[in-house]
Design a protein around this motif. Structure first.
Motif, PDB file in Angstrom:
ATOM      1  N   MET A  86      50.296  36.749  19.454  1.00  0.00           N
ATOM      2  CA  MET A  86      50.726  36.499  20.813  1.00  0.00           C
ATOM      3  C   MET A  86      50.913  35.000  21.029  1.00  0.00           C
ATOM      4  N   THR A  87      51.964  34.691  21.724  1.00  0.00           N
ATOM      5  CA  THR A  87      52.211  33.293  22.056  1.00  0.00           C
ATOM      6  C   THR A  87      52.208  33.144  23.567  1.00  0.00           C
ATOM      7  N   VAL A  88      52.163  31.901  23.997  1.00  0.00           N
ATOM      8  CA  VAL A  88      52.191  31.625  25.431  1.00  0.00           C
ATOM      9  C   VAL A  88      53.493  32.112  26.039  1.00  0.00           C
ATOM     10  N   VAL A  89      54.576  32.036  25.298  1.00  0.00           N
ATOM     11  CA  VAL A  89      55.875  32.455  25.805  1.00  0.00           C
ATOM     12  C   VAL A  89      55.893  33.967  26.058  1.00  0.00           C
ATOM     13  N   SER A  90      55.247  34.758  25.196  1.00  0.00           N
ATOM     14  CA  SER A  90      55.248  36.208  25.392  1.00  0.00           C
ATOM     15  C   SER A  90      54.304  36.633  26.509  1.00  0.00           C
ATOM     16  N   ILE A  91      53.305  35.842  26.810  1.00  0.00           N
ATOM     17  CA  ILE A  91      52.356  36.166  27.875  1.00  0.00           C
ATOM     18  C   ILE A  91      52.898  35.730  29.238  1.00  0.00           C
ATOM     19  N   SER A  92      53.626  34.661  29.294  1.00  0.00           N
ATOM     20  CA  SER A  92      54.066  34.080  30.558  1.00  0.00           C
ATOM     21  C   SER A  92      54.847  35.026  31.471  1.00  0.00           C
ATOM     22  N   PRO A  93      55.813  35.809  30.994  1.00  0.00           N
ATOM     23  CA  PRO A  93      56.526  36.707  31.915  1.00  0.00           C
ATOM     24  C   PRO A  93      55.587  37.718  32.584  1.00  0.00           C
ATOM     25  N   GLY A  94      54.613  38.219  31.839  1.00  0.00           N
ATOM     26  CA  GLY A  94      53.654  39.147  32.422  1.00  0.00           C
ATOM     27  C   GLY A  94      52.792  38.486  33.477  1.00  0.00           C
ATOM     28  N   ILE A  95      52.346  37.285  33.198  1.00  0.00           N
ATOM     29  CA  ILE A  95      51.533  36.551  34.174  1.00  0.00           C
ATOM     30  C   ILE A  95      52.355  36.246  35.413  1.00  0.00           C
ATOM     31  N   LEU A  96      53.586  35.839  35.218  1.00  0.00           N
ATOM     32  CA  LEU A  96      54.467  35.537  36.343  1.00  0.00           C
ATOM     33  C   LEU A  96      54.722  36.792  37.180  1.00  0.00           C
ATOM     34  N   PHE A  97      54.998  37.915  36.523  1.00  0.00           N
ATOM     35  CA  PHE A  97      55.261  39.160  37.243  1.00  0.00           C
ATOM     36  C   PHE A  97      54.058  39.559  38.092  1.00  0.00           C
ATOM     37  N   TRP A  98      52.859  39.585  37.502  1.00  0.00           N
ATOM     38  CA  TRP A  98      51.672  40.022  38.245  1.00  0.00           C
ATOM     39  C   TRP A  98      51.255  39.021  39.303  1.00  0.00           C
ATOM     40  N   SER A  99      51.546  37.754  39.107  1.00  0.00           N
ATOM     41  CA  SER A  99      51.265  36.755  40.137  1.00  0.00           C
ATOM     42  C   SER A  99      52.150  36.982  41.357  1.00  0.00           C
ATOM     43  N   VAL A 100      53.425  37.217  41.118  1.00  0.00           N
ATOM     44  CA  VAL A 100      54.349  37.484  42.225  1.00  0.00           C
ATOM     45  C   VAL A 100      53.988  38.811  42.899  1.00  0.00           C
ATOM     46  N   ALA A 101      53.651  39.819  42.097  1.00  0.00           N
ATOM     47  CA  ALA A 101      53.274  41.115  42.667  1.00  0.00           C
ATOM     48  C   ALA A 101      52.028  40.976  43.542  1.00  0.00           C
ATOM     49  N   ALA A 102      51.059  40.192  43.099  1.00  0.00           N
ATOM     50  CA  ALA A 102      49.842  39.988  43.891  1.00  0.00           C
ATOM     51  C   ALA A 102      50.153  39.259  45.192  1.00  0.00           C
ATOM     52  N   LEU A 103      51.030  38.273  45.130  1.00  0.00           N
ATOM     53  CA  LEU A 103      51.399  37.551  46.347  1.00  0.00           C
ATOM     54  C   LEU A 103      52.155  38.442  47.326  1.00  0.00           C
ATOM     55  N   VAL A 104      53.034  39.277  46.812  1.00  0.00           N
ATOM     56  CA  VAL A 104      53.855  40.122  47.682  1.00  0.00           C
ATOM     57  C   VAL A 104      53.060  41.319  48.212  1.00  0.00           C
ATOM     58  N   LEU A 105      52.272  41.948  47.357  1.00  0.00           N
ATOM     59  CA  LEU A 105      51.591  43.182  47.740  1.00  0.00           C
ATOM     60  C   LEU A 105      50.165  42.982  48.237  1.00  0.00           C
ATOM     61  N   GLY A 106      49.603  41.808  48.041  1.00  0.00           N
ATOM     62  CA  GLY A 106      48.213  41.580  48.440  1.00  0.00           C
ATOM     63  C   GLY A 106      47.980  41.742  49.931  1.00  0.00           C
ATOM     64  N   ALA A 107      48.792  41.108  50.743  1.00  0.00           N
ATOM     65  CA  ALA A 107      48.619  41.184  52.194  1.00  0.00           C
ATOM     66  C   ALA A 107      48.873  42.595  52.736  1.00  0.00           C
ATOM     67  N   PRO A 108      49.960  43.271  52.330  1.00  0.00           N
ATOM     68  CA  PRO A 108      50.146  44.640  52.832  1.00  0.00           C
ATOM     69  C   PRO A 108      49.024  45.594  52.407  1.00  0.00           C
ATOM     70  N   MET A 109      48.523  45.439  51.198  1.00  0.00           N
ATOM     71  CA  MET A 109      47.429  46.312  50.761  1.00  0.00           C
ATOM     72  C   MET A 109      46.139  45.987  51.511  1.00  0.00           C
ATOM     73  N   GLY A 110      45.913  44.723  51.815  1.00  0.00           N
ATOM     74  CA  GLY A 110      44.759  44.356  52.636  1.00  0.00           C
ATOM     75  C   GLY A 110      44.866  44.931  54.038  1.00  0.00           C
ATOM     76  N   LEU A 111      46.055  44.894  54.600  1.00  0.00           N
ATOM     77  CA  LEU A 111      46.288  45.480  55.914  1.00  0.00           C
ATOM     78  C   LEU A 111      46.103  47.000  55.871  1.00  0.00           C
ATOM     79  N   ALA A 112      46.572  47.633  54.804  1.00  0.00           N
ATOM     80  CA  ALA A 112      46.374  49.074  54.646  1.00  0.00           C
ATOM     81  C   ALA A 112      44.883  49.396  54.554  1.00  0.00           C
TER      82      ALA A 112
END
Length: 104
Positions: free
Chosen positions: A1-27
């Protein structure tokens, strides 16, 4: 595994957490309400668990892989049981509330 192969996954889950965190907290906040309007929010987690188990069941189970079959089947049964219990509890609370108001 390299940093390049991990980065897209980290970026995806970071954006998902930012977008879905508040609505799930409200739910979660609305799920704690003591009325029938909380039921859809309470059913969110069992519905997600059932959906994910169904998708994983189709993708990860092969012929003869009994561990995966049993695991995802148990998760699906447990999530459906929890959903039915939540609906039953909501119905019971609704019946109790309507019964109490007719006596007053």
């Amino acid at each position: 595994m390299t940093v390049v192969s991990i980065s897209p996954g980290i970026l995806f889950w970071s954006v998902a957490a930012l977008v879905l965190g508040a609505p799930m907290g409200l739910a979660g906040h609305f799920a704690r309400r003591p009325d029938l309007l909380a039921l859809p929010f309470q059913l969110t987690v069992p519905a997600i668990a059932y959906y994910e188990a169904t998708m994983r069941f189709e993708v990860e189970t092969g012929p003869g892989d009994m561990v995966a079959v049993v695991t995802w089947t148990v998760v699906r049964i447990a999530s459906a049981t929890v959903a039915m219990a939540l609906v039953g509890r909501a119905g019971w609370c609704l019946l109790r509330a309507s019964d109490g108001s007719s006596r007053a």
